[in-house]
Design a protein around this motif. Structure first.
Motif, PDB file in Angstrom:
ATOM      1  N   ILE A   1      33.966  46.917  53.217  1.00 57.83           N
ATOM      2  CA  ILE A   1      32.688  47.433  53.635  1.00 57.83           C
ATOM      3  C   ILE A   1      31.812  48.096  52.186  1.00 57.83           C
ATOM      4  O   ILE A   1      32.529  48.951  51.809  1.00 57.83           O
ATOM      5  N   VAL A   2      30.933  47.578  51.728  1.00 57.80           N
ATOM      6  CA  VAL A   2      30.291  48.196  50.829  1.00 57.80           C
ATOM      7  C   VAL A   2      28.917  48.798  51.077  1.00 57.80           C
ATOM      8  O   VAL A   2      28.130  48.551  51.977  1.00 57.80           O
TER       9      VAL A   2
ATOM     10  N   ALA B   1      34.556  50.440  59.202  1.00 60.54           N
ATOM     11  CA  ALA B   1      33.406  49.762  58.881  1.00 60.54           C
ATOM     12  C   ALA B   1      32.321  50.751  59.198  1.00 60.54           C
ATOM     13  O   ALA B   1      31.427  50.846  60.187  1.00 60.54           O
ATOM     14  N   GLN B   2      31.831  51.715  58.122  1.00 62.88           N
ATOM     15  CA  GLN B   2      30.837  52.789  58.192  1.00 62.88           C
ATOM     16  C   GLN B   2      29.595  52.270  57.597  1.00 62.88           C
ATOM     17  O   GLN B   2      29.518  51.473  56.754  1.00 62.88           O
ATOM     18  N   GLY B   3      28.441  52.769  58.249  1.00 56.84           N
ATOM     19  CA  GLY B   3      27.272  52.530  57.553  1.00 56.84           C
ATOM     20  C   GLY B   3      26.486  51.360  58.260  1.00 56.84           C
ATOM     21  O   GLY B   3      26.714  50.198  57.697  1.00 56.84           O
TER      22      GLY B   3
ATOM     23  N   VAL C   1      29.828  43.264  54.300  1.00 61.02           N
ATOM     24  CA  VAL C   1      31.100  43.166  54.661  1.00 61.02           C
ATOM     25  C   VAL C   1      31.435  42.142  53.660  1.00 61.02           C
ATOM     26  O   VAL C   1      30.875  41.026  53.609  1.00 61.02           O
ATOM     27  N   PHE C   2      32.422  42.340  52.696  1.00 62.21           N
ATOM     28  CA  PHE C   2      32.886  41.244  51.668  1.00 62.21           C
ATOM     29  C   PHE C   2      34.334  41.034  52.063  1.00 62.21           C
ATOM     30  O   PHE C   2      35.177  41.554  52.245  1.00 62.21           O
TER      31      PHE C   2
ATOM     32  N   GLU D   1      30.492  37.373  50.458  1.00 63.66           N
ATOM     33  CA  GLU D   1      29.481  38.230  51.506  1.00 63.66           C
ATOM     34  C   GLU D   1      29.431  37.653  52.828  1.00 63.66           C
ATOM     35  O   GLU D   1      28.767  36.732  52.910  1.00 63.66           O
ATOM     36  N   ILE D   2      30.203  37.985  54.007  1.00 55.50           N
ATOM     37  CA  ILE D   2      30.341  37.339  55.184  1.00 55.50           C
ATOM     38  C   ILE D   2      30.047  37.686  56.358  1.00 55.50           C
ATOM     39  O   ILE D   2      29.894  37.170  57.172  1.00 55.50           O
ATOM     40  N   GLY D   3      29.395  39.178  56.229  1.00 56.56           N
ATOM     41  CA  GLY D   3      28.850  39.643  57.349  1.00 56.56           C
ATOM     42  C   GLY D   3      28.047  41.085  56.810  1.00 56.56           C
ATOM     43  O   GLY D   3      28.032  41.466  56.113  1.00 56.56           O
ATOM     44  N   GLN D   4      27.807  41.802  58.109  1.00 54.24           N
ATOM     45  CA  GLN D   4      27.424  43.273  57.900  1.00 54.24           C
ATOM     46  C   GLN D   4      27.755  44.057  59.134  1.00 54.24           C
ATOM     47  O   GLN D   4      28.341  43.568  60.231  1.00 54.24           O
TER      48      GLN D   4
END
Length: 636
Positions: free
Chosen positions: A141-142, A19-21, A26-27, A163-166
């Motif tokens: 993770i986009v 989970a970079q950036g 988060v998809f 899109e469920i989070g970050q």
């Protein structure tokens, strides 16, 4: 059921489960989450009974291969765009593992909102959503700002997405449900800091009786001709064609060697690889004119854009569960050694290993001892063959009220063959070739002569007992390296490892396993002299031992006919070479201190074996029928 799935890609296409950036979205992609597979990992970690079967029926996942294909194709297309910063499938423990593991690997945090997760069932609790193991789901993770590309590709493949989070900088996994925090825990604590259990272990009591077994307790074979027939028809040894003919094992797989030899071999073609697209990272592109080298070295020129040097991959899967039951440490060494030996027989050098450790309840000290000893043997052997375990699986609690399964550490190994002319198969090629055995005809230092835990004891005497044959990993590695050298020099026409069923079974398989068209075998016989090869003089038996220059040359031991034919002494390979190459191979084997003996020559329609007890002969057509059709007949 243990299955190996092998994928290929260019080095620069490797995607990471990170989970970079910070701030990256988060998809979720794939079918909606349901209650099927709920807590499946926990279900797999408990004993099975009739009561548990009813209570945990929902823990069994329901797969959808067509949906899986859509998800795979969409993810490959998306990865080629460079829009993905990290990706992981939702396997065991579903969203729980995929979120905390990706954050822990990147040293970041992750925050998700469960109300945005597509749900198939109504009124699902946060616990159920997080632990569901519904199949065909991925977490991505986009790179921020590239969300529309992601949505467009998922819509193209008609896939549900959300899109469920970050990604956050907190280092914590925060789970919300309609805005309410329902879980907040350090991601690394879940992924990497779980307590390590040092369970009680105890050597199983049954091993005392196993180690006390002696060959004198069973009669010598009275009908070796019938014994070989029974062994070839035994499902463990018989051809598995009934199984692999149930599905298409040829279309688009680039098969060079189909199922039926020591290892399958596939050609890596241009269309075997995902589209190159752009590199990992936002808006990055790939320079196909150079190929990265080791640190400190300048890049070297690569093939023209789109060109791919032809390479070949060999694959094999092995495990003798009886060996592991009788001696977990040696049995696991043998599983790895046989996989490496199968690759060597195909002309391949090992690249890596994956395993599936199938055991009973580890809370039982005797079963935990089996697990611990098996892992010790597996690790030692993988180091010797330079075949690291790149991943794998563990399946514990495999038992019923009647008891645990035999410990079964299934080993799958992949190797590489650089040139097509080095690909080698197990069956004899031409009449008049010389047959050579690499390795000892019989291990005189083994009191059971390779019959401990053997297929012969199981099928002929109904016994699963005795100490398995020893596996000398250093000698095995020397043998494999030498065999690859002879293959690459063009001296070896065929090579087949000598495993379950011993030398007689290996010779028979060399004679009968070649298939030139559907249901059309090519049978090549063999005339073998085991009296000459083993140094036995005519007579009912031969005792190795006695005095040599005032010293005992070898331990005194009697070579039984059943051990000579069906013993499973390790580190043996049957090869065939043109007659003009036989002397060279034997001379080089002597220099390398590899035991080697000329067994005979190929030709005719029979397998004929001369022993100190007389001459034996089998019609190849009959042996092939037993070997090829026994499983199909059993399944009618």
């Amino acid at each position: 059921m243990n299955a190996l799935c092998l994928g290929v890609l260019r080095h620069e296409q490797i995607a990471r489960g990170k989970a970079q950036g910070i701030g990256n979205p988060v998809f979720y992609v794939g079918p909606p989450t349901g209650r099927d597979g709920l807590a499946g990992a926990a279900f797999a970690s408990q004993d099975l009974s009739e009561a548990s079967a009813e209570q945990q029926r929902g823990a069994v996942q329901v797969g959808d291969p067509f949906m899986e294909k859509l998800v795979l194709e969409a993810c490959l297309e998306l990865l080629a765009t460079g829009a993905v910063a990290g990706i992981q499938d939702m396997g065991a423990a579903g969203l729980t593992c995929s979120t905390c593991e990706t954050a822990a690997r990147a040293g970041t945090g992750i925050e998700i909102e469960l109300s945005k997760v597509p749900q198939r069932a109504s009124n699902m609790t946060p616990y159920e959503i997080m632990l569901s193991e519904s199949q065909e789901r991925m977490l991505l993770i986009v790179h921020k700002g590239r969300e529309e590309e992601v949505k467009r590709i998922f819509d193209k493949w008609d896939l549900p997405w959300a899109e469920i989070g970050q990604v956050t900088a907190t280092g914590r996994m925060m789970v919300k449900d309609h805005g309410k925090v329902v879980a907040d825990i350090p991601a690394n604590m879940l992924a990497n800091e779980a307590p390590v259990y040092y369970r009680e272990s105890r050597e199983p009591a049954y091993l005392k009786e196993i180690r006390a077994f002696r060959l004198e307790s069973i009669p010598q074979t009275q009908d070796p001709i019938s014994d070989l027939r029974k062994l070839l028809a035994w499902p463990t040894i018989a051809s598995k064609n009934w199984v692999y003919r149930q599905y298409d094992h040829m279309v688009r797989d680039g098969a060079v060697v189909n199922p039926g030899s020591d290892a399958a071999v596939v050609r890596i073609k241009e269309d075997s690889l995902p589209g190159l697209g752009s590199a990992r990272g936002p808006r990055a592109t790939v320079d196909v004119s150079t190929t990265a080298k080791a640190d400190g070295e300048a890049p070297s020129a690569a093939p023209e854009a789109g060109a791919l040097p032809e390479k070949f991959l060999a694959l094999t899967v092995d495990c003798n569960a009886a060996y592991v039951y009788l001696d977990p440490y040696e049995g696991c060494k043998i599983a790895v050694a046989e996989a490496a030996r199968n690759l060597a027989c195909a002309g391949a050098t090992p690249l890596g290993t994956t395993d599936n450790l199938n055991f009973g309840n580890p809370y039982n000290p005797e079963i935990f001892w089996q697990l611990k000893e098996s892992v010790r043997g597996l690790a030692e052997a993988c180091r010797v063959f330079n075949a690291p375990v790149t991943g794998g699986n563990v399946s514990l609690y495999n038992q019923s009220p009647d008891g645990a399964i035999d410990p079964t550490p299934t080993v799958a190994m992949v190797g590489i063959i650089e040139k097509q002319e080095h690909i080698t198969t197990q069956w004899f090629k031409d009449e008049g070739d010389v047959i050579i055995l690499l390795g000892d005809v019989v291990d005189a230092n083994d009191p059971l002569l390779g019959l401990g835990g053997s297929a012969y004891l199981k099928t002929i005497h109904g016994l699963k007992t005795g100490t398995p044959p020893r596996c000398d990993l250093v000698k095995e590695k020397t043998l494999h390296d030498a065999l690859r050298g002879w293959i690459q020099s063009g001296a070896v026409k065929s090579a087949h490892d000598c495993g379950e069923g011993g030398l007689a079974v290996a010779l028979a398989e060399c004679c009968i396993s070649r298939l030139v068209a559907r249901d059309t075998p090519r049978l090549i016989g063999a005339d073998v002299d085991l009296v000459q090869a083993s140094g036995l003089s005519p007579g009912p038996s031969k005792t190795w031992g006695g005095q040599a220059d005032g010293q005992d040359a070898r331990p005194t031991i009697t070579i039984r006919l059943d051990a000579l034919l069906f013993g499973e002494t390790q580190g043996r390979i049957v090869i065939s070479v043109a007659s003009h190459n036989a002397g060279k191979v034997l001379a080089q084997a002597k220099i390398l201190e590899i035991p080697a003996a000329k067994l005979g020559v190929t030709g005719g329609s029979k397998l004929q074996i001369k022993t100190a007890n007389g001459e034996l002969a089998w019609e190849l057509a009959e042996l092939h029928d037993l070997w090829w059709n026994s499983i199909a007949r059993a399944m009618r």
